[in-house]
Design an enzyme around this catalytic site. Structure first.
Site, mmCIF file in Angstrom:
data_model
loop_
_atom_site.group_PDB
_atom_site.id
_atom_site.type_symbol
_atom_site.label_atom_id
_atom_site.label_comp_id
_atom_site.label_asym_id
_atom_site.label_seq_id
_atom_site.Cartn_x
_atom_site.Cartn_y
_atom_site.Cartn_z
ATOM 1 C CD1 TRP A 1 -20.359 8.282 50.304
ATOM 2 C CD2 TRP A 1 -19.675 6.154 50.541
ATOM 3 N NE1 TRP A 1 -20.582 7.642 49.126
ATOM 4 C CE2 TRP A 1 -20.183 6.327 49.238
ATOM 5 C CE3 TRP A 1 -19.187 4.900 50.908
ATOM 6 C CZ2 TRP A 1 -20.222 5.296 48.292
ATOM 7 C CZ3 TRP A 1 -19.215 3.872 49.981
ATOM 8 C CH2 TRP A 1 -19.739 4.071 48.689
ATOM 9 C CB SER B 1 -13.996 11.484 51.984
ATOM 10 O OG SER B 1 -14.485 10.916 53.164
ATOM 11 C CD GLU C 1 -18.196 14.360 46.592
ATOM 12 O OE1 GLU C 1 -17.732 14.070 45.479
ATOM 13 O OE2 GLU C 1 -18.428 13.496 47.447
ATOM 14 C CG LEU D 1 -11.827 8.125 52.349
ATOM 15 C CD1 LEU D 1 -10.510 8.738 51.908
ATOM 16 C CD2 LEU D 1 -12.698 7.771 51.148
ATOM 17 C CB ILE D 2 -14.025 1.754 54.571
ATOM 18 C CG1 ILE D 2 -14.534 2.435 55.849
ATOM 19 C CG2 ILE D 2 -13.696 0.281 54.831
ATOM 20 C CD1 ILE D 2 -15.763 1.801 56.462
ATOM 21 C CB THR E 1 -10.509 -0.963 43.237
ATOM 22 O OG1 THR E 1 -11.150 0.125 43.920
ATOM 23 C CG2 THR E 1 -11.522 -2.006 42.810
ATOM 24 C CG HIS F 1 -12.577 4.330 44.918
ATOM 25 N ND1 HIS F 1 -13.110 4.729 46.124
ATOM 26 C CD2 HIS F 1 -13.208 5.046 43.972
ATOM 27 C CE1 HIS F 1 -14.032 5.652 45.904
ATOM 28 N NE2 HIS F 1 -14.111 5.861 44.604
ATOM 29 C CG PHE G 1 -6.529 15.522 58.040
ATOM 30 C CD1 PHE G 1 -6.842 15.700 56.712
ATOM 31 C CD2 PHE G 1 -6.068 14.280 58.457
ATOM 32 C CE1 PHE G 1 -6.705 14.660 55.798
ATOM 33 C CE2 PHE G 1 -5.931 13.231 57.555
ATOM 34 C CZ PHE G 1 -6.258 13.426 56.218
ATOM 35 N NE ARG H 1 -7.709 4.320 64.214
ATOM 36 C CZ ARG H 1 -7.579 3.029 64.513
ATOM 37 N NH1 ARG H 1 -8.655 2.265 64.693
ATOM 38 N NH2 ARG H 1 -6.382 2.489 64.631
HETATM 39 C C1 DLZ Z 1 -17.414 6.029 46.103
HETATM 40 C C2 DLZ Z 1 -16.977 5.998 47.522
HETATM 41 C C3 DLZ Z 1 -16.492 4.805 48.095
HETATM 42 C C4 DLZ Z 1 -16.377 3.536 47.326
HETATM 43 N N1 DLZ Z 1 -16.126 4.738 49.371
HETATM 44 C C5 DLZ Z 1 -16.208 5.857 50.129
HETATM 45 C C6 DLZ Z 1 -15.812 5.823 51.498
HETATM 46 O O1 DLZ Z 1 -15.417 4.806 52.073
HETATM 47 N N2 DLZ Z 1 -15.894 6.995 52.204
HETATM 48 C C7 DLZ Z 1 -16.317 8.172 51.645
HETATM 49 O O2 DLZ Z 1 -16.343 9.189 52.340
HETATM 50 N N3 DLZ Z 1 -16.707 8.207 50.354
HETATM 51 C C8 DLZ Z 1 -16.678 7.102 49.588
HETATM 52 N N4 DLZ Z 1 -17.063 7.136 48.289
HETATM 53 C C9 DLZ Z 1 -17.681 8.374 47.748
HETATM 54 C C10 DLZ Z 1 -16.672 9.408 47.239
HETATM 55 O O3 DLZ Z 1 -16.005 10.049 48.303
HETATM 56 C C11 DLZ Z 1 -17.414 10.489 46.413
HETATM 57 O O4 DLZ Z 1 -18.491 10.987 47.154
HETATM 58 C C12 DLZ Z 1 -17.948 9.956 45.098
HETATM 59 O O5 DLZ Z 1 -16.926 9.340 44.355
HETATM 60 C C13 DLZ Z 1 -18.563 11.099 44.249
HETATM 61 O O6 DLZ Z 1 -17.581 12.086 43.948
#
Ligand code: DLZ
Length: 175
Positions: free
Chosen positions: A37, A71, A73, A101-102, A106, A108, A133, A147
């Site tokens: 992602w 992430s 996983e 992760l962005i 929500t 999430h 990490f 970054r």
């Molecule tokens: C679903 C999701 C979303 C919305 N955003 C990110 C993100 O910004 N960065 C990231 O690494 N993964 C994201 N995922 C995917 C989740 O980490 C995961 O792969 C799915 O929910 C399947 O388990």
């Protein structure tokens, strides 16, 4: 107490790991697991981590890279990599987990960031394999590109590469 005062118009910063301590990575075996992602950010971070590993002497054949979708996983994949290395008689000295992760609209982001952070800490305590990490928790993509060293800035992936070599070396010394 000695108080440091910055000259007018300047500020002191102690951010970052300080000067890079040199550890020799020539005999170390390092794993990297990266999420796919936000791959523009990830690709730069991954390149930075590999650059630092090579600079520290880690051989190409001793750098093993796996990817996962996102992430979330990372903790399971890092556990799998650590255990597989042990089983095969070629244990990893350290594993770098990389994700970006962005934050969205929500909750999430909060749940995943919390779960992955705790998960990765648990992996290193449970397996004894140092886990670096490399999870960026970002308010937007621009923060991630900054970054990751886009536009010539500092690439945090390099810090993670050097941290892996340092922790890998120390872990060998700890036995
Ligand atoms: C679903 C999701 C979303 C919305 N955003 C990110 C993100 O910004 N960065 C990231 O690494 N993964 C994201 N995922 C995917 C989740 O980490 C995961 O792969 C799915 O929910 C399947 O388990």
């Amino acid at each position: 107490i000695l108080k440091m005062v910055a000259p007018r118009g300047m500020s002191f910063s102690s951010k970052g790991p300080g000067s890079v301590l040199r550890f020799d990575g020539k005999d170390l075996r390092i794993g990297i697991v990266n999420a796919r992602w936000n791959n523009d950010i990830i690709d730069l971070l991954l390149a930075g981590a590999k650059k630092a590993l090579k600079d520290a002497g880690v051989k190409d054949e001793n750098i093993v890279i796996q990817t996962v979708p996102g992430s979330y996983e990372l903790p399971l994949a890092v556990t799998g990599m650590a255990n597989a290395g042990k089983t095969a008689g070629a244990p990893f000295d350290a594993i770098i987990a990389i994700g970006a992760l962005i934050k969205g609209h929500t909750m999430h982001f909060e749940y995943i960031a919390d779960a992955v952070s705790h998960g990765l800490m648990r992996v290193q305590i449970d397996t004894g394999c140092p886990v670096i990490f490399g999870l960026l928790t970002l308010l937007n993509a621009a923060q991630g590109m900054e970054r990751a060293g886009a536009d010539g800035g500092h690439n945090h992936g390099e810090d993670w590469g050097y941290a892996a070599v340092e922790l890998g070396s120390k872990r060998r010394a700890w036995g």
